[in-house]
Structures are given as C-alpha cells and as structure tokens.
Design an enzyme around this catalytic site. Structure first.
Site, PDB file in Angstrom:
ATOM      1  N   HIS A   1       0.648  -1.226   0.102  1.00  9.09           N
ATOM      2  CA  HIS A   1       0.000   0.224  -0.312  1.00  9.09           C
ATOM      3  C   HIS A   1       0.734   1.473   0.021  1.00  9.09           C
ATOM      4  O   HIS A   1       2.508   1.089   0.640  1.00  9.09           O
ATOM      5  CB  HIS A   1      -1.230   0.064   1.532  1.00  9.09           C
ATOM      6  CG  HIS A   1      -1.845  -1.241   1.346  1.00  9.09           C
ATOM      7  ND1 HIS A   1      -3.053  -1.014   2.274  1.00  9.09           N
ATOM      8  CD2 HIS A   1      -2.651  -1.870   0.380  1.00  9.09           C
ATOM      9  CE1 HIS A   1      -3.749  -2.048   2.065  1.00  9.09           C
ATOM     10  NE2 HIS A   1      -3.442  -2.556   1.281  1.00  9.09           N
TER      11      HIS A   1
ATOM     12  N   GLU B   1       1.147   3.637   1.834  1.00  6.88           N
ATOM     13  CA  GLU B   1       1.604   4.506   3.092  1.00  6.88           C
ATOM     14  C   GLU B   1       2.667   3.561   4.128  1.00  6.88           C
ATOM     15  O   GLU B   1       3.517   4.021   4.268  1.00  6.88           O
ATOM     16  CB  GLU B   1       0.277   3.999   4.102  1.00  6.88           C
ATOM     17  CG  GLU B   1      -1.373   5.287   3.909  1.00  6.88           C
ATOM     18  CD  GLU B   1      -1.882   3.835   3.203  1.00  6.88           C
ATOM     19  OE1 GLU B   1      -3.324   4.703   3.589  1.00  6.88           O
ATOM     20  OE2 GLU B   1      -1.988   3.455   2.708  1.00  6.88           O
TER      21      GLU B   1
ATOM     22  N   CYS C   1      -5.771   1.865   5.587  1.00  7.23           N
ATOM     23  CA  CYS C   1      -6.653   0.706   6.072  1.00  7.23           C
ATOM     24  C   CYS C   1      -5.924   0.328   8.138  1.00  7.23           C
ATOM     25  O   CYS C   1      -4.674   1.007   8.106  1.00  7.23           O
ATOM     26  CB  CYS C   1      -6.806  -0.300   5.777  1.00  7.23           C
ATOM     27  SG  CYS C   1      -4.571  -1.367   5.329  1.00  7.23           S
TER      28      CYS C   1
ATOM     29  N   CYS D   1      -2.362  -0.256   7.523  1.00  4.69           N
ATOM     30  CA  CYS D   1      -1.510   0.637   7.531  1.00  4.69           C
ATOM     31  C   CYS D   1      -1.451   1.798   8.747  1.00  4.69           C
ATOM     32  O   CYS D   1      -0.441   2.637   9.300  1.00  4.69           O
ATOM     33  CB  CYS D   1      -1.619   1.708   6.508  1.00  4.69           C
ATOM     34  SG  CYS D   1      -1.594   0.241   5.133  1.00  4.69           S
TER      35      CYS D   1
END
EC number: 3.5.4.33
Length: 148
Positions: free
Chosen positions: A52, A54, A82, A85
């Site tokens: 992801h 992040e 999410c 993260c």
C-alpha cells in the site's frame, strides 16, 4: 511548505498509481519540510498485499532516517489508511496523519475503526481529514467506474 503542497504531491502519486492500473492512492511522509519517503499503491503489480502507498512511504522513510521510528513526521495520504497501514503508522510513531478522503468500508483513521488515535494504544497520531477530499474521491470514483 504547506499541507496543500504535500497533499498535491500525494495526489500526483495517486494519479501515477492509476496509470499503472493500481487503485489510485498516494502517500508522502514529511519531517522538517523534507520528504522522508513517498509511495503509491502497488499490490497488483508487485503481487504483494502489503504494498500500500503508506507502507511503501514508511519503508522508504525508515531507510532514509535509519530508524524504524519517525517522531515529528507527518503523512499525507489520499485515502484513509486501512487497519494494516494505520497499525504501521502507530508503530512508527508518526505524529500526524493528514487524510484527503475517508474510506467508509475499511478506514482505520476513525471512519470504521480508530487505530490511529485509539486511547488504548501506546501512541496516537493526530488525524486531520478533508484536505483535497473531493479531488481524491473523484479520482477513486473514476478509477472504479472504468473497471466496471
């Protein structure tokens, strides 16, 4: 530089993710007006569920700073993190998270879960929502519309 400057950079990264067929999310991690790390979503192309925006930004930042903790830093991200993260941001001791658009299905910055500023955890991030929310939401809507 301003919050707007850094979020524009995160939006540009999100647009780059879209050109690669990834969900358009971008993230920029900053401390003392300098970029420590940045990333865009890459789970599809990398075959890595953890890729992801992040996480990629965090990995880059911890390498640059040679420390897994990033006190005094701010993450600018185009979509609410999410749980994975958000947990990583808490563990890295990121001070502030500026989020463009909420994620009403899986957001862990306060929309569905509150991982980023949960009082039961040993670190809490300051969370701010809404900077360029419409631009980020439009980019995501356009991406998913084109997939249907």
């Amino acid at each position: 530089m301003s919050d707007e400057h850094w979020m524009r950079r995160a939006l540009a990264l999100a647009q780059h993710a879209e050109t690669r067929g990834e969900v358009p999310v971008g993230a920029v991690l900053v401390r003392d007006e300098a970029v420590l790390g940045e990333g865009f979503n890459q789970p599809i192309s990398s075959h890595d569920a953890t890729a992801h925006a992040e996480i990629i930004a965090l990995r880059a930042a911890t390498r640059v700073s040679e420390n897994y903790r990033l006190p005094g830093s701010t993450l600018y991200v185009t979509l609410e993190p999410c749980a994975m993260c958000a947990g990583a941001l808490v563990h890295a001791r990121v001070e502030r998270v500026v989020i463009a658009a909420p994620e009403p299905r899986a957001g862990a910055g306060g929309s569905v879960l509150n991982v980023l500023s949960n009082p039961q955890l040993n670190h809490r991030c300051t969370v701010e929502f809404g900077l360029f929310e419409q631009e980020s939401a439009d980019l995501l809507r356009q991406f998913f519309r084109s997939r249907r």
